[in-house]
Design an enzyme around this catalytic site. Structure first.
Site, PDB file in Angstrom:
ATOM      1  N   ASP A 243      53.415 -41.400 -66.502  1.00 13.34           N
ATOM      2  CA  ASP A 243      52.498 -41.320 -65.501  1.00 13.34           C
ATOM      3  C   ASP A 243      52.889 -40.706 -64.104  1.00 13.34           C
ATOM      4  O   ASP A 243      53.961 -39.970 -64.243  1.00 13.34           O
ATOM      5  CB  ASP A 243      52.138 -42.842 -65.377  1.00 13.34           C
ATOM      6  CG  ASP A 243      50.733 -43.310 -64.925  1.00 13.34           C
ATOM      7  OD1 ASP A 243      49.986 -42.362 -64.381  1.00 13.34           O
ATOM      8  OD2 ASP A 243      50.434 -44.305 -65.057  1.00 13.34           O
TER       9      ASP A 243
ATOM     10  N   GLU B  25      49.233 -36.947 -65.476  1.00 15.83           N
ATOM     11  CA  GLU B  25      48.941 -36.894 -64.106  1.00 15.83           C
ATOM     12  C   GLU B  25      47.675 -36.691 -63.613  1.00 15.83           C
ATOM     13  O   GLU B  25      47.418 -36.142 -62.512  1.00 15.83           O
ATOM     14  CB  GLU B  25      50.220 -35.623 -63.670  1.00 15.83           C
ATOM     15  CG  GLU B  25      49.986 -34.620 -64.144  1.00 15.83           C
ATOM     16  CD  GLU B  25      48.841 -33.900 -63.922  1.00 15.83           C
ATOM     17  OE1 GLU B  25      47.897 -33.650 -64.524  1.00 15.83           O
ATOM     18  OE2 GLU B  25      48.695 -33.075 -62.597  1.00 15.83           O
ATOM     19  N   TRP B  26      46.677 -37.270 -64.628  1.00 16.42           N
ATOM     20  CA  TRP B  26      45.254 -37.298 -63.986  1.00 16.42           C
ATOM     21  C   TRP B  26      44.532 -36.114 -63.911  1.00 16.42           C
ATOM     22  O   TRP B  26      43.553 -35.887 -63.238  1.00 16.42           O
ATOM     23  CB  TRP B  26      44.965 -38.287 -62.857  1.00 16.42           C
ATOM     24  CG  TRP B  26      45.882 -39.289 -62.868  1.00 16.42           C
ATOM     25  CD1 TRP B  26      46.008 -40.456 -64.018  1.00 16.42           C
ATOM     26  CD2 TRP B  26      46.754 -39.859 -61.923  1.00 16.42           C
ATOM     27  NE1 TRP B  26      46.901 -41.252 -63.467  1.00 16.42           N
ATOM     28  CE2 TRP B  26      47.521 -40.924 -62.286  1.00 16.42           C
ATOM     29  CE3 TRP B  26      47.242 -39.203 -60.533  1.00 16.42           C
ATOM     30  CZ2 TRP B  26      48.500 -41.559 -61.528  1.00 16.42           C
ATOM     31  CZ3 TRP B  26      48.250 -39.743 -59.740  1.00 16.42           C
ATOM     32  CH2 TRP B  26      48.869 -41.014 -60.151  1.00 16.42           C
ATOM     33  N   GLY B  27      45.239 -34.845 -64.298  1.00 13.22           N
ATOM     34  CA  GLY B  27      44.745 -33.496 -64.115  1.00 13.22           C
ATOM     35  C   GLY B  27      45.018 -32.931 -62.683  1.00 13.22           C
ATOM     36  O   GLY B  27      44.390 -32.099 -62.393  1.00 13.22           O
TER      37      GLY B  27
ATOM     38  N   ASN C 161      47.239 -31.633 -61.173  1.00 13.86           N
ATOM     39  CA  ASN C 161      48.043 -30.208 -60.932  1.00 13.86           C
ATOM     40  C   ASN C 161      47.657 -29.472 -62.045  1.00 13.86           C
ATOM     41  O   ASN C 161      48.291 -28.539 -62.452  1.00 13.86           O
ATOM     42  CB  ASN C 161      49.509 -30.243 -60.784  1.00 13.86           C
ATOM     43  CG  ASN C 161      49.839 -31.341 -59.680  1.00 13.86           C
ATOM     44  OD1 ASN C 161      49.918 -30.879 -58.535  1.00 13.86           O
ATOM     45  ND2 ASN C 161      49.925 -32.680 -59.930  1.00 13.86           N
TER      46      ASN C 161
ATOM     47  N   ASP D  61      41.252 -42.494 -64.123  1.00 17.00           N
ATOM     48  CA  ASP D  61      41.283 -43.550 -65.295  1.00 17.00           C
ATOM     49  C   ASP D  61      39.760 -43.854 -65.424  1.00 17.00           C
ATOM     50  O   ASP D  61      38.808 -43.750 -64.726  1.00 17.00           O
ATOM     51  CB  ASP D  61      41.714 -44.810 -64.637  1.00 17.00           C
ATOM     52  CG  ASP D  61      43.360 -44.758 -64.559  1.00 17.00           C
ATOM     53  OD1 ASP D  61      43.916 -43.554 -64.708  1.00 17.00           O
ATOM     54  OD2 ASP D  61      43.918 -45.829 -64.191  1.00 17.00           O
TER      55      ASP D  61
HETATM   56  C1  GAL Z   1      47.251 -45.175 -64.437  1.00 23.61           C
HETATM   57  C2  GAL Z   1      47.286 -44.517 -65.709  1.00 23.61           C
HETATM   58  C3  GAL Z   1      46.465 -45.616 -66.619  1.00 23.61           C
HETATM   59  C4  GAL Z   1      47.543 -46.826 -66.622  1.00 23.61           C
HETATM   60  C5  GAL Z   1      47.928 -47.229 -65.437  1.00 23.61           C
HETATM   61  C6  GAL Z   1      49.195 -48.241 -65.451  1.00 23.61           C
HETATM   62  O1  GAL Z   1      47.985 -44.427 -63.457  1.00 23.61           O
HETATM   63  O2  GAL Z   1      46.106 -43.489 -65.621  1.00 23.61           O
HETATM   64  O3  GAL Z   1      46.032 -45.114 -67.805  1.00 23.61           O
HETATM   65  O4  GAL Z   1      48.558 -46.177 -67.542  1.00 23.61           O
HETATM   66  O5  GAL Z   1      48.453 -46.249 -64.388  1.00 23.61           O
HETATM   67  O6  GAL Z   1      49.466 -48.777 -64.175  1.00 23.61           O
END
Ligand code: GAL
Length: 394
Positions: free
Chosen positions: A151, A184-186, A188, A206
């Protein structure tokens, strides 16, 4: 040793270490990963009993036989680091330790995944990998881990490309083949640089268990199709099927993830699924679209009044054809097949619908529904899909 011999030896050593450049592990993701992860349903409330129960349910429900193989711990499994800096699990939650759990998963023919973060702490505040990459990778390998999701919390000033490459190298050196999932959620644009780093990368923030969130993610992920392929997939986040949306929405969500060759990581309580949830997650014909060997992420071909027409070329020359109705009312659609005569620039595959005739198999009803010879009229329920497998008629 003579000076010249020594120089040669040094040069050989140098070239060897350069030649042995760390790489991600090959062939762990020739098709998108399939499994289960604890986050969507349980957040940090995880334990050995829960995970063992999930492992058992993966087998007893038929999910394992349908191809789901990973059982992944997300945030919250962590304890403290020991005096040498090696991470430990929370011994109250996991009395037999992570090795005990991976032994259990392996004994049932499944694989175990784990979670960390590039920063100092995980998103929920547990000890994460920054400065401990090689130790963590070694520990995961010793524990028999098969999948790592890394993450992106608490990463101030960390360079994403470097951080993920460092963990890839650490995993490589630890020597156990571990699927590497970048999360890293896209932020970068990992699709531009992570092909040789990880096996998949999150493309969005998420997911939430509602239609709006699923559609928002779909829109962000669908424009990235050219970056996906065998070994390196766009990851629009884990599934929310079975967590509270309507059956129509669950079916649409699942189908679209398969059309987009997304990793299929379940996020629901699989120990007591409703039959309609199980029927969705176990639909082998729809899973086959996701797992197709050609590995081409499907494309939105056109969109009219909130109704989207999607196509996906398949390895055996078949095509998946899907209509997604994003409206809150059922929609009547007339399909003029000649309109879908095109060549996909990404895959090089062509439908040749002007000259070829395909049979149509409805993958949810399992019924044959004629051919592409003439215009077809269908009704797609609200927030639902219709999906056909098209096979050339010989
Ligand atoms: C977010 C991630 C989620 C989950 C969560 C846990 O950053 O996108 O899928 O893993 O953290 O804290």
């Amino acid at each position: 040793m003579k000076k010249s011999t020594m120089l040669v030896a040094v040069a050989m050593l140098l070239s060897c270490s350069i030649g042995a450049k760390a790489q991600k592990f090959d062939h762990l993701a020739d098709t998108p990963a399939m499994g289960w992860n604890s986050w969507n349903k349980y957040q940090c409330n995880i334990s050995e009993d829960l995970i063992k129960g999930i492992v058992d349910a993966m087998v007893s429900t038929g999910l394992k036989d349908a191809g789901y193989q990973y059982v992944n711990l997300d945030d919250g499994w962590h304890g403290q680091r020991d005096a040498d800096g090696f991470i430990q699990c929370d011994a109250k939650k996991f009395p037999e330790g992570i090795k005990g759990l991976s032994d259990y998963a392996h004994s049932k023919g499944l694989k175990l995944g784990i979670y960390s973060c590039c920063g100092k702490l995980t998103c929920a505040g547990y000890s994460a990998s920054l400065g401990h990459e090689y130790q963590d990778a070694l520990q995961y390998a010793r524990w028999g881990i098969d999948y790592l999701k890394e993450d992106w919390c608490y990463c101030e000033n960390v360079n994403p490309k470097g951080a993920y490459a460092l963990m890839r190298d650490a995993l490589h050196d630890a020597g156990r083949p571990i699927y590497f999932s970048l999360c890293e959620w896209g932020s970068n644009k990992p699709w531009e640089w992570a092909k040789d780093t990880g096996h998949s990368w999150r493309t969005t923030g998420d997911i939430q268990c509602n239609w709006k969130s699923v559609m928002t993610i779909l829109d962000k992920n669908k424009v990235l199709r050219k970056y996906a392929g065998p070994g390196h997939w766009n990851d629009p986040d884990m599934l929310e099927v079975g967590n509270g949306m309507s059956v129509n929405e669950d079916r649409a969500h699942f189908t679209m993830w398969c059309m987009m060759s997304a990793p299929l990581i379940l996020g629901n309580e699989i120990r007591n699924m409703k039959p309609e949830t199980a029927a969705i997650l176990l639909n082998k014909d729809v899973i086959a679209l996701d797992q197709d060997k050609l590995g081409v992420q499907g494309m939105m071909f056109s969109s009219v009044e909130n109704v989207e027409y999607w196509v996906k070329p398949l390895a055996d020359g078949d095509w998946a054809f899907c209509i997604l109705n994003r409206n809150e009312q059922p929609q009547k659609c007339g399909i003029d097949w000649r309109m879908f005569d095109f060549k996909d620039e990404v895959s090089g595959c062509a439908t040749n619908l002007q000259t070829k005739v395909y049979t149509l198999r409805n993958l949810w009803t399992k019924k044959m529904e004629g051919t592409t010879k003439r215009v077809k009229t269908v009704v797609v329920p609200a927030h639902d899909v219709l999906v056909y497998r098209m096979t050339e008629k010989k």
